[in-house]
Design a protein around this motif. Structure first.
Motif, PDB file in Angstrom:
ATOM      1  N   GLY A  42       0.835  -1.201   0.000  1.00  0.00           N
ATOM      2  CA  GLY A  42       0.000   0.000   0.000  1.00  0.00           C
ATOM      3  C   GLY A  42       0.862   1.240   0.000  1.00  0.00           C
TER       4      GLY A  42
ATOM      5  N   THR B 240      -3.047   6.572  -1.016  1.00  0.00           N
ATOM      6  CA  THR B 240      -4.065   6.786   0.017  1.00  0.00           C
ATOM      7  C   THR B 240      -4.297   8.266   0.249  1.00  0.00           C
TER       8      THR B 240
ATOM      9  N   GLU C 254      -6.598  -4.394   2.480  1.00  0.00           N
ATOM     10  CA  GLU C 254      -6.904  -3.023   2.916  1.00  0.00           C
ATOM     11  C   GLU C 254      -6.770  -2.058   1.740  1.00  0.00           C
ATOM     12  N   TRP C 255      -7.346  -0.882   1.913  1.00  0.00           N
ATOM     13  CA  TRP C 255      -7.565   0.029   0.792  1.00  0.00           C
ATOM     14  C   TRP C 255      -6.310   0.309  -0.034  1.00  0.00           C
ATOM     15  N   SER C 256      -5.192   0.603   0.642  1.00  0.00           N
ATOM     16  CA  SER C 256      -4.002   1.008  -0.111  1.00  0.00           C
ATOM     17  C   SER C 256      -3.587  -0.078  -1.093  1.00  0.00           C
ATOM     18  N   THR C 257      -3.551  -1.317  -0.610  1.00  0.00           N
ATOM     19  CA  THR C 257      -3.153  -2.426  -1.467  1.00  0.00           C
ATOM     20  C   THR C 257      -4.189  -2.627  -2.567  1.00  0.00           C
TER      21      THR C 257
ATOM     22  N   ASN D 250      -3.957   0.016  -5.192  1.00  0.00           N
ATOM     23  CA  ASN D 250      -2.770  -0.235  -6.017  1.00  0.00           C
ATOM     24  C   ASN D 250      -3.051  -1.318  -7.055  1.00  0.00           C
TER      25      ASN D 250
ATOM     26  N   MET E 127      -5.168   0.023  -9.834  1.00  0.00           N
ATOM     27  CA  MET E 127      -4.383   0.872 -10.741  1.00  0.00           C
ATOM     28  C   MET E 127      -3.553   0.020 -11.694  1.00  0.00           C
TER      29      MET E 127
ATOM     30  N   LEU F 276     -16.217  -1.682  -5.525  1.00  0.00           N
ATOM     31  CA  LEU F 276     -15.782  -0.431  -4.895  1.00  0.00           C
ATOM     32  C   LEU F 276     -16.787   0.679  -5.177  1.00  0.00           C
ATOM     33  N   GLY F 277     -16.423   1.899  -4.889  1.00  0.00           N
ATOM     34  CA  GLY F 277     -17.416   2.966  -5.053  1.00  0.00           C
ATOM     35  C   GLY F 277     -16.808   4.275  -5.508  1.00  0.00           C
ATOM     36  N   TRP F 278     -17.671   5.175  -5.934  1.00  0.00           N
ATOM     37  CA  TRP F 278     -17.255   6.545  -6.254  1.00  0.00           C
ATOM     38  C   TRP F 278     -18.077   7.496  -5.411  1.00  0.00           C
TER      39      TRP F 278
ATOM     40  N   ASN G 242      -8.171   6.474 -14.264  1.00  0.00           N
ATOM     41  CA  ASN G 242      -9.058   5.780 -13.331  1.00  0.00           C
ATOM     42  C   ASN G 242     -10.008   4.808 -14.018  1.00  0.00           C
TER      43      ASN G 242
ATOM     44  N   TYR H 278      -9.916   1.762 -14.597  1.00  0.00           N
ATOM     45  CA  TYR H 278      -9.086   0.620 -14.178  1.00  0.00           C
ATOM     46  C   TYR H 278      -9.228  -0.576 -15.109  1.00  0.00           C
TER      47      TYR H 278
END
Lengths: 325, 525
Positions: A31, A36, B405-408, B411, B414, B423-425, B445, B447
């Motif tokens: 991450g 973030t 979790e979100w960061s991973t 990534n 992307m 997911l959502g906008w 974006n 993806y």
């Protein structure tokens, strides 16, 4: 003196180890903080620019040495999010955590020592069983559940205590009360502290109760206790002066460790009661990938933990003269 | 002897305590208000602390809740997300590439300085400066320059026609004289033109705002607006119930909302927000690149059940990327009804059949395997993917679930390392924002790398057209195509929930969660 120096040297090595460990763990966590922080809409260019500015493109070794260099000079870096010095951010939340931990510990001791002693003295009676049932429940009850139950009872139904937040520093309130003679200040401040401290303290109380009981049981079987009894020393004198004092060494150790746990383990309690302490700071920072703040928070907690251990070691010599020599 | 000392000590303590008083010193000051039937404070519970209180840098919801009452933008969005005059009294659009705004003349910043066109120019110049790192930069990128025509007239020059611009001009205008002197001061001590002035920010605890008595549009009805930061959802609701706070809003847990709906002492207001939750299909994956497979999966999604069972009716079943809160919404777009039979047929047409009787369909001896992924921060989303895993598996698709979790997770999105993702906008104030980044082949974006030249052309046209009715048609067509081609499957329109005490009166919620309406709010004693 030499012993203290030795301990201090150990302390420094421990802190260095923790610094490297925490830095490396956060470095390895998957991450990207840039993603973030900049959000879903960010373009690759924006992400690259941010990483360049924050030095996140440098090698692991470069980043680590830069960080350790900073730590030695008392500089824990800058928060990615708040653009403020991490030292300032962590120090601003530390009093709240210390206050909570100290009051929780006092509550724990007030509950644990009488129950522990009583359970040991009245071993295998209903008093002992009741005490141990309390300890068992306390140890196994999840903090978040106890916290919500207390809010439900004291805030919603009885409506006598606030359900969240901190009513300013207790220390400052105490000074104000002393200087003005108005008890309002200290009550106003303590009112916010009661539920979180009780939640946190009950957990520790359960744990310490078991330790006190075990330590007392061991001491009560010693020959000198029987001798004192034979000499006609009163029961209360035997328990307090002869037995409890000697049972104190393991108890002090566990209290020291518990205090460390209270500092670091207040995370859940702080989140439930919206208590603005270091634990909550770390949790928020983890979710925001604000690495420097996480590192700073963990480092400060670890530092306190290590210092408390040092103090406990020194306390032994006060309690037990044999260790002094 | 010892006993005497003890007695003396006790007497001393009692004497000291007796000498102490117990009174609230603040109460005596405000005793003049005792007859008033309204409180002089509105207490609001927020889930996270703010980060930066400078509107140009504020990207999280809590910071926005502060900046939207401390600052004014050129426009303000109404309940249908249409632009209404705010600092700009009126605007004109002499040609496609020029927007001219006429500013109000009676507006002062909280420090007493007058607002002029220079402040507007400065605000946008800094946002457009990449070194300033504003999160809003991308929204305003078609602006080439901002010119001051006179003190109360400002002109925006664009590189290309850009209809969504107006919807984004809600962003607060900062005082040039303060921001220039100290570029960081506004991030912690905002000074705006809005109905509330910033008073203090006790980090992780509370943010205090006071009424701007000289506000150009009339002073707020309540003197103080305090935001308390209460991260735990259950505690936030409990604090409302105990009367410690007067007002909470999304995010809230579905079970709490369900419980509060039945509580007569509180008002629970629910409406569609400005976001959607959707399934993203990776067009570069050999399985999901097949339209029939995507259609088959879409026929296996029972949105009604997801909305009712998992979101307890808080988020509503969705049809397309156009949200109901927006003027661009259209009900008349094709969607896939829940039908396992149709899914089976479509899979058969795609060449997938269960030939070896193991319950899994296969093509050329290879099982149809789908990996559903989502992030761990939202327990509802995890439940949705688990529910879908069950549905898909029951109908012959071997399905696995991955949550990170979100960061991973982001990534992986992307980098295109996923098959089907949930997911959502958020913040979809303009239909352009709900579609352009998502479906344009050149967007970072996008993806799933969805690519349809016709959709690209329509998206460009939607940006260039200023006429709202025409834009509505264009976006309807876009929604129709992306639905038919299953670029996304939009599952839910995110709900926006407000719960407040019955004693709090005058609040009208806005789909974007704005607190601007707090100016009209009062709390009865």
């Amino acid at each position: 003196m030499k012993k203290i120096m030795n301990k201090l040297l150990q302390l420094i090595l421990v802190l260095l180890g923790i610094t490297i460990l925490v830095f490396s763990l956060l470095y390895l966590i998957p991450g990207d903080p840039a993603v973030t922080l900049l959000g879903q809409d960010a373009t690759q260019e924006e992400i690259n620019r941010f990483k360049e500015q924050m030095g996140l493109n440098d090698s692991y070794i470069d980043q680590l040495t830069r960080y350790i260099g900073g730590v030695i000079q008392g500089d824990l870096g800058k928060s990615y999010i708040q653009n403020e010095s991490v030292v300032d951010i962590v120090l601003s939340t530390l009093p709240a955590t210390l206050e909570l931990a100290i009051v929780a510990l006092i509550i724990a001791l007030l509950i644990a020592i009488p129950i522990g002693i009583l359970s040991a003295v009245k071993r295998a009676t209903w008093i002992d069983y009741l005490g141990m049932i309390f300890a068992q429940i306390g140890v196994s009850m999840p903090v978040f559940w106890l916290g919500l139950l207390l809010i439900l009872g004291f805030s919603i139904h009885l409506n006598i205590l606030p359900s969240f937040g901190r009513g300013g520093s207790v220390f400052e309130a105490l000074i104000k009360t002393i200087t003005t003679g108005n008890l309002y200040y200290i009550f106003e401040s303590l009112k916010y502290l009661i539920l979180p401290a009780l939640t946190l303290g009950l957990m520790s109380a359960a744990f310490i109760t078991r330790m006190v009981r075990a330590a007392m049981l061991e001491v009560l079987q010693m020959d000198y206790v029987r001798t004192a009894d034979a000499k006609g020393v009163s029961d209360s004198m035997i328990i307090i002066k002869h037995a409890f004092r000697n049972a104190l060494i393991p108890i002090v150790t566990i209290i020291g460790l518990q205090f460390g746990n209270l500092l670091g383990g207040a995370i859940v309690t702080e989140t439930i009661f919206a208590w603005p302490g270091v634990g909550r700071l770390i949790i928020t920072a983890i979710s925001q990938r604000d690495f420097t703040v996480v590192q700073g928070g963990v480092l400060v907690i670890a530092f306190l933990f290590a210092v408390i251990n040092l103090i406990v070691d020194l306390l032994y010599t006060l309690i037990n003269p044999r260790i002094r020599s | 002897m010892k006993d005497r000392i003890k007695l003396l000590f006790v007497i001393c303590v009692v004497a000291v305590l007796a000498a102490c008083s117990f009174s609230n010193p603040e109460e005596s000051i405000s005793s003049g208000d005792e007859g008033a039937s309204y409180k002089n404070e509105i207490k609001v519970g927020l889930d996270v602390d703010a980060t930066k209180l400078d509107p140009r840098l504020a990207s999280d919801s809590s910071s926005k809740r502060v900046t939207e009452v401390v600052y004014n933008g050129l426009i303000r969005l109404n309940a249908n997300l249409e632009a209404m005059p705010d600092l700009a009294e009126s605007w004109e659009n002499p040609d496609e590439l020029t927007w001219i705004f006429n500013l109000r003349k009676d507006v002062k910043f909280h420090d007493g300085e007058e607002l002029t066109a220079e402040d507007v120019k400065y605000t946008f110049d800094t946002i457009l400066d990449p070194a300033f790192q504003s999160n809003s930069l991308a929204l305003f990128s078609p602006i080439t320059s901002v010119e001051v025509i006179d003190d109360y007239k400002v002109q925006f020059n664009l590189s290309q026609p850009y209809a969504p611009l107006l919807s984004y001009l809600e962003i607060g205008i900062v005082p040039k004289h303060l921001a220039e002197a100290d570029s960081e001061s506004l991030t912690t001590k905002p000074v705006g033109t809005g109905p509330y002035k910033f008073e203090s920010w006790d980090k992780n605890n509370k943010i205090v705002l006071t009424a701007n008595k000289e506000y150009w549009n009339g002073a707020p009805k309540t003197d103080k607006l305090v935001y308390f930061i209460i991260p735990d959802n259950s505690t936030r609701v409990a604090s409302l119930e105990s009367g410690d706070i007067d007002f909470i809003h999304s995010p809230l847990s579905a079970s709490d909302v369900e419980r509060m709906r039945g509580n007569k002492d509180f008002v629970t207001e629910e409406k569609e927000g400005v976001g959607y939750t959707y399934l993203n299909f990776n067009m570069k994956n050999d399985k999901t690149a097949d339209l029939k497979v995507r259609q088959a999966i879409s026929h296996l999604i029972d949105k009604e059940t997801i909305s009712k069972a998992i979101y307890r009716g808080m988020d509503k079943p969705a049809k397309s990327p156009l949200i109901p809160a927006s003027w661009a919404y259209s009900d008349d777009v094709p969607d896939f009804e829940y039908s396992p039979e149709k899914a089976k047929e479509l899979l058969k047409e795609a060449g997938y059949e269960d030939t070896n009787g193991d319950g899994i369909v296969e093509k050329n001896g290879v099982d149809l395997e789908i990996e559903l992924s989502t992030h761990t921060e939202d327990p509802n989303r995890i439940q949705v993917v688990e529910y879908l895993q069950n549905e898909l598996s029951k109908n012959g698709i071997k399905t696995s679930v991955t949550t990170t979790e979100w960061s991973t997770f982001s990534n992986n999105m992307m980098e295109g390392k996923y098959q089907v993702a949930l997911l959502g906008w958020l913040n979809l104030f303009d239909p352009d924002r709900a579609t352009y980044n998502q479906f344009h082949s050149s967007s970072g974006n996008n993806y799933g790398k969805y690519n349809n030249p016709k959709v690209d052309a329509l998206l460009e046209e939607g940006r260039k057209t200023n006429d709202q009715a025409k834009r509505q048609e264009i976006y309807k067509e876009i929604a129709t195509i992306v639905n038919e081609e299953v670029a996304y499957n939009v599952l839910l329109y995110q709900g926006y929930v407000v719960i407040h005490s019955k004693k709090l009166v005058g609040f009208e919620s806005s789909p974007n969660g704005s607190f601007f309406n707090m100016v009209n709010v009062q709390v009865e004693n």
